[in-house]
Design a protein around this motif. Structure first.
Motif, PDB file in Angstrom:
ATOM      1  N   HIS A 268       0.794  -1.226  -0.237  1.00 20.73           N
ATOM      2  CA  HIS A 268      -0.015   0.006   0.166  1.00 20.73           C
ATOM      3  C   HIS A 268       0.931   1.255   0.058  1.00 20.73           C
ATOM      4  O   HIS A 268       0.567   2.150  -0.680  1.00 20.73           O
ATOM      5  N   GLY A 269       2.019   1.136   0.807  1.00 19.90           N
ATOM      6  CA  GLY A 269       2.818   2.498   0.906  1.00 19.90           C
ATOM      7  C   GLY A 269       3.360   2.515  -0.465  1.00 19.90           C
ATOM      8  O   GLY A 269       3.455   3.678  -0.990  1.00 19.90           O
ATOM      9  N   PHE A 270       3.901   1.772  -1.144  1.00 17.98           N
ATOM     10  CA  PHE A 270       4.685   1.834  -2.370  1.00 17.98           C
ATOM     11  C   PHE A 270       3.405   2.352  -3.403  1.00 17.98           C
ATOM     12  O   PHE A 270       3.652   3.353  -4.214  1.00 17.98           O
ATOM     13  N   LEU A 271       2.466   1.940  -3.649  1.00 16.51           N
ATOM     14  CA  LEU A 271       1.429   2.177  -4.449  1.00 16.51           C
ATOM     15  C   LEU A 271       0.863   3.740  -4.417  1.00 16.51           C
ATOM     16  O   LEU A 271       0.730   4.489  -5.306  1.00 16.51           O
ATOM     17  N   ARG A 272       0.636   3.785  -3.167  1.00 19.12           N
ATOM     18  CA  ARG A 272       0.218   5.244  -2.728  1.00 19.12           C
ATOM     19  C   ARG A 272       1.283   6.456  -3.133  1.00 19.12           C
ATOM     20  O   ARG A 272       1.045   7.301  -3.577  1.00 19.12           O
ATOM     21  N   ALA A 273       2.448   5.955  -2.662  1.00 20.52           N
ATOM     22  CA  ALA A 273       3.679   6.861  -3.192  1.00 20.52           C
ATOM     23  C   ALA A 273       3.730   7.031  -4.536  1.00 20.52           C
ATOM     24  O   ALA A 273       4.307   8.129  -4.979  1.00 20.52           O
ATOM     25  N   ALA A 350      -9.405  -5.646 -10.981  1.00 18.70           N
ATOM     26  CA  ALA A 350      -9.136  -4.676 -11.700  1.00 18.70           C
ATOM     27  C   ALA A 350      -9.829  -3.453 -11.432  1.00 18.70           C
ATOM     28  O   ALA A 350     -11.093  -3.585 -11.009  1.00 18.70           O
ATOM     29  N   GLY A 351      -9.484  -2.074 -11.317  1.00 17.76           N
ATOM     30  CA  GLY A 351     -10.188  -1.051 -11.074  1.00 17.76           C
ATOM     31  C   GLY A 351      -9.525   0.267 -11.350  1.00 17.76           C
ATOM     32  O   GLY A 351      -8.428   0.231 -11.811  1.00 17.76           O
ATOM     33  N   TRP A 352     -10.168   1.341 -11.306  1.00 17.77           N
ATOM     34  CA  TRP A 352      -9.655   2.719 -11.718  1.00 17.77           C
ATOM     35  C   TRP A 352     -10.403   3.837 -10.993  1.00 17.77           C
ATOM     36  O   TRP A 352     -11.554   3.579 -10.513  1.00 17.77           O
ATOM     37  N   THR A 353      -9.560   4.772 -11.148  1.00 16.26           N
ATOM     38  CA  THR A 353     -10.235   6.141 -10.501  1.00 16.26           C
ATOM     39  C   THR A 353      -9.521   7.282 -11.409  1.00 16.26           C
ATOM     40  O   THR A 353      -8.588   7.002 -12.020  1.00 16.26           O
ATOM     41  N   SER A 354     -10.616   8.294 -11.574  1.00 16.29           N
ATOM     42  CA  SER A 354      -9.936   9.344 -12.631  1.00 16.29           C
ATOM     43  C   SER A 354     -10.811  10.641 -12.377  1.00 16.29           C
ATOM     44  O   SER A 354     -11.958  10.578 -11.989  1.00 16.29           O
ATOM     45  N   LEU A 355     -10.182  11.654 -13.043  1.00 17.85           N
ATOM     46  CA  LEU A 355     -10.980  12.985 -13.181  1.00 17.85           C
ATOM     47  C   LEU A 355     -11.783  12.805 -14.250  1.00 17.85           C
ATOM     48  O   LEU A 355     -12.884  13.495 -14.451  1.00 17.85           O
ATOM     49  N   GLU A 356     -11.822  11.739 -15.160  1.00 25.40           N
ATOM     50  CA  GLU A 356     -12.690  11.420 -16.158  1.00 25.40           C
ATOM     51  C   GLU A 356     -13.932  11.042 -15.840  1.00 25.40           C
ATOM     52  O   GLU A 356     -14.428  10.477 -15.080  1.00 25.40           O
ATOM     53  N   ASP A 371      -7.746   5.827  -2.189  1.00 27.68           N
ATOM     54  CA  ASP A 371      -7.665   5.135  -1.076  1.00 27.68           C
ATOM     55  C   ASP A 371      -8.590   3.607  -1.389  1.00 27.68           C
ATOM     56  O   ASP A 371      -8.290   2.520  -1.331  1.00 27.68           O
ATOM     57  N   ASP A 372      -9.999   4.048  -1.845  1.00 31.29           N
ATOM     58  CA  ASP A 372     -10.642   2.983  -2.018  1.00 31.29           C
ATOM     59  C   ASP A 372     -10.141   2.040  -3.181  1.00 31.29           C
ATOM     60  O   ASP A 372     -10.296   0.693  -3.077  1.00 31.29           O
ATOM     61  N   LEU A 373      -9.568   2.500  -4.152  1.00 33.45           N
ATOM     62  CA  LEU A 373      -9.081   1.712  -5.424  1.00 33.45           C
ATOM     63  C   LEU A 373      -7.876   0.904  -4.721  1.00 33.45           C
ATOM     64  O   LEU A 373      -7.975  -0.234  -5.098  1.00 33.45           O
ATOM     65  N   THR A 375      -7.485   0.116  -1.572  1.00 34.77           N
ATOM     66  CA  THR A 375      -7.724  -1.024  -0.657  1.00 34.77           C
ATOM     67  C   THR A 375      -8.338  -2.388  -1.198  1.00 34.77           C
ATOM     68  O   THR A 375      -8.265  -3.482  -0.946  1.00 34.77           O
ATOM     69  N   THR A 376      -9.141  -2.114  -2.305  1.00 33.27           N
ATOM     70  CA  THR A 376      -9.802  -3.094  -3.226  1.00 33.27           C
ATOM     71  C   THR A 376      -8.791  -3.908  -3.738  1.00 33.27           C
ATOM     72  O   THR A 376      -8.980  -5.372  -3.891  1.00 33.27           O
ATOM     73  N   ALA A 377      -7.772  -3.357  -4.506  1.00 32.94           N
ATOM     74  CA  ALA A 377      -6.822  -4.006  -4.967  1.00 32.94           C
ATOM     75  C   ALA A 377      -6.003  -5.077  -4.264  1.00 32.94           C
ATOM     76  O   ALA A 377      -5.782  -6.332  -4.330  1.00 32.94           O
ATOM     77  N   LEU A 378      -5.571  -4.362  -3.052  1.00 30.66           N
ATOM     78  CA  LEU A 378      -4.912  -5.219  -2.078  1.00 30.66           C
ATOM     79  C   LEU A 378      -5.749  -6.382  -1.517  1.00 30.66           C
ATOM     80  O   LEU A 378      -5.337  -7.494  -1.055  1.00 30.66           O
ATOM     81  N   ASP A 379      -7.136  -6.049  -1.452  1.00 30.73           N
ATOM     82  CA  ASP A 379      -7.954  -7.206  -0.773  1.00 30.73           C
ATOM     83  C   ASP A 379      -7.979  -8.350  -1.921  1.00 30.73           C
ATOM     84  O   ASP A 379      -8.023  -9.392  -1.604  1.00 30.73           O
ATOM     85  N   ASN A 380      -7.971  -8.089  -3.135  1.00 30.33           N
ATOM     86  CA  ASN A 380      -8.059  -9.034  -4.236  1.00 30.33           C
ATOM     87  C   ASN A 380      -6.749  -9.670  -4.067  1.00 30.33           C
ATOM     88  O   ASN A 380      -6.670 -10.946  -4.561  1.00 30.33           O
ATOM     89  N   ALA A 381      -5.520  -8.939  -3.829  1.00 34.81           N
ATOM     90  CA  ALA A 381      -4.363  -9.479  -4.046  1.00 34.81           C
ATOM     91  C   ALA A 381      -3.990 -10.519  -2.889  1.00 34.81           C
ATOM     92  O   ALA A 381      -3.141 -11.577  -3.038  1.00 34.81           O
ATOM     93  N   LEU A 382      -4.305 -10.099  -1.683  1.00 32.87           N
ATOM     94  CA  LEU A 382      -3.712 -10.633  -0.611  1.00 32.87           C
ATOM     95  C   LEU A 382      -4.715 -11.532   0.212  1.00 32.87           C
ATOM     96  O   LEU A 382      -4.153 -11.855   1.453  1.00 32.87           O
ATOM     97  N   THR A 383      -5.836 -11.563  -0.049  1.00 35.13           N
ATOM     98  CA  THR A 383      -6.918 -12.368   0.813  1.00 35.13           C
ATOM     99  C   THR A 383      -7.235 -13.588   0.184  1.00 35.13           C
ATOM    100  O   THR A 383      -8.167 -14.212   0.523  1.00 35.13           O
ATOM    101  N   GLN A 384      -6.638 -14.063  -0.943  1.00 33.23           N
ATOM    102  CA  GLN A 384      -6.531 -15.276  -1.315  1.00 33.23           C
ATOM    103  C   GLN A 384      -6.351 -16.340  -0.442  1.00 33.23           C
ATOM    104  O   GLN A 384      -5.206 -16.203   0.367  1.00 33.23           O
TER     105      GLN A 384
END
Length: 390
Positions: A268-273, A350-356, A371-373, A375-384
């Motif tokens: 999370h820290g890397f992706l946010r940074a 997969a997900g996205w957020t945008s000014l679009e 943050d929502d994007l 959180t969901t990505a890490l839930d998908n990646a790490l809760t399997q």
């Protein structure tokens, strides 16, 4: 057949940057690249990785130190501990001499400065390692008091190299993410879990020359002559960039020892940074502090997938002007085509957020915030059940 565990988190960013020079070459020129027979503005991965690392360290509180002057850093800490300056300098010299092959710094007259030792290779350690090295010097204070100064490259440190090497092998979250090359010490190397691409504009760009002058305040006040105190020019450009990075969860799990909590925190820290970072070159004269126009994150089980090839044919500006909207549409269209060819069964999320404001098909679920994007990505990646293994 059960789904394969998550392996990679890909992050794709479209970001418009106004008049700026985020990354210069050795002649202070804007860095560029020819791609698709078109000149683009480029920001090197090294430049952006440093910006990412700086943001990550500020937010996480975990810092790493990359330097050839580790001995001087230890000397300053020992002086803070009220060591006599000559003894602290000697200790710093012996610390650096024990780290690797070294050279001695010289004064302006090219005379060697005793104990001012520069390691041949960059030492890359957690900031806490400086304290540990100072503590080691403290344990051997009597021996250091009796030792000679380091005055030539053949001098040997009286400090135990095995103890110094043990400290040099220590690492923290920053090093676990970005890796470390330290050939001077056995088993100190760390394979980075992060891969960052050079950022480039999705369209052709022109480099602009900005002429500037500086007024001499005294001359202006007395009005006894005309003209400026200094004149020059600098290079700038502007454009819409495509940025890409991938995080190898298996490598990160190996580096961290498989701790699920630490794995999630570092990811999370890397992706946010990565999302919020921006190289700081010429920040005071351009203030190009934009945020991404689009962030798309996908979790994959097969391989990383960059969308840079979407822009091999340069994007054409919209009828009303601007490259942001057409760039976002080109990226989404390419994502559909590329993932159709590879097969979508490898996409775990997969997900996205945008000014679009439009819906962009092919990028997964839309989210309202970064943050929502994430959180969901890490839930998908790490809760399997079969998440990344060390």
């Amino acid at each position: 057949m059960p789904a394969a565990p998550a392996r990679f988190i890909d992050i794709h960013i479209v970001q418009s940057v106004p008049f700026a020079n985020l990354n210069r070459d050795d002649t202070n020129s804007v860095k560029t690249v020819q791609y698709g027979n078109t000149l683009r503005t480029r920001v090197s991965s090294q430049s952006w990785k440093r910006a990412i690392r700086t943001v990550f360290q500020d937010r996480s509180g975990e810092t790493a130190l990359r330097t050839r002057r580790i001995g001087e850093r230890v000397t300053r800490l020992l002086i803070d501990r009220e060591w006599p300056k000559p003894l602290a300098a000697r200790a710093g010299g012996h610390i650096a001499a024990a780290c690797s092959k070294f050279e001695l710094a010289k004064d302006p007259d090219k005379q060697i400065i005793p104990n001012k030792v520069l390691t041949n290779a960059m030492v890359y350690v957690p900031e806490a390692a400086v304290t540990e090295l100072a503590d080691l010097a403290t344990q051997h204070r009597d021996q250091l008091r009796a030792a000679k100064d380091i005055t030539k490259p053949t001098d040997k440190s009286i400090l135990p190299k095995a103890n110094v090497d043990t400290i040099l092998r220590t690492r923290n979250g920053v090093i676990n993410l970005f890796g470390r090359m330290l050939a001077e010490v056995d088993d100190a190397g760390v394979d980075g879990a992060v891969q960052v691409a050079h950022a480039m504009t999705t369209h052709a760009t022109d480099v602009e020359l900005d002429y500037f002058s500086a007024v001499d305040d005294i001359t202006a006040a007395w009005a006894d002559s005309s003209g400026s105190g200094h004149m020059g020019h600098a290079e700038y450009s502007a454009g819409t960039f495509y940025r890409y990075a991938t995080l190898d969860l298996r490598d990160l799990a190996h580096n961290t020892g498989g701790s699920p909590g630490e794995l999630r925190e570092l990811a999370h820290g890397f992706l946010r940074a990565f999302i919020t970072s921006l190289p700081q070159a010429k920040k005071n004269s351009t203030a190009a502090h934009t945020i991404p126009d689009l962030v798309h994150v996908s979790v994959r089980s097969d391989r990383p997938l960059s969308y840079a090839a979407a822009f091999e044919q340069p994007v054409t500006a919209a009828t009303e002007g601007g490259y942001g909207a057409p760039t976002r549409e080109v990226l989404a269209t390419y994502a559909i085509a590329a993932n159709t060819m590879l097969g979508t069964r490898h996409i775990i999320g997969a997900g996205w957020t945008s000014l679009e404001t439009k819906t962009l098909q092919g990028l997964g679920t839309r989210h309202d915030s970064f943050d929502d994007l994430l959180t969901t990505a890490l839930d998908n990646a790490l809760t399997q059940p079969d998440g990344p293994r060390a």
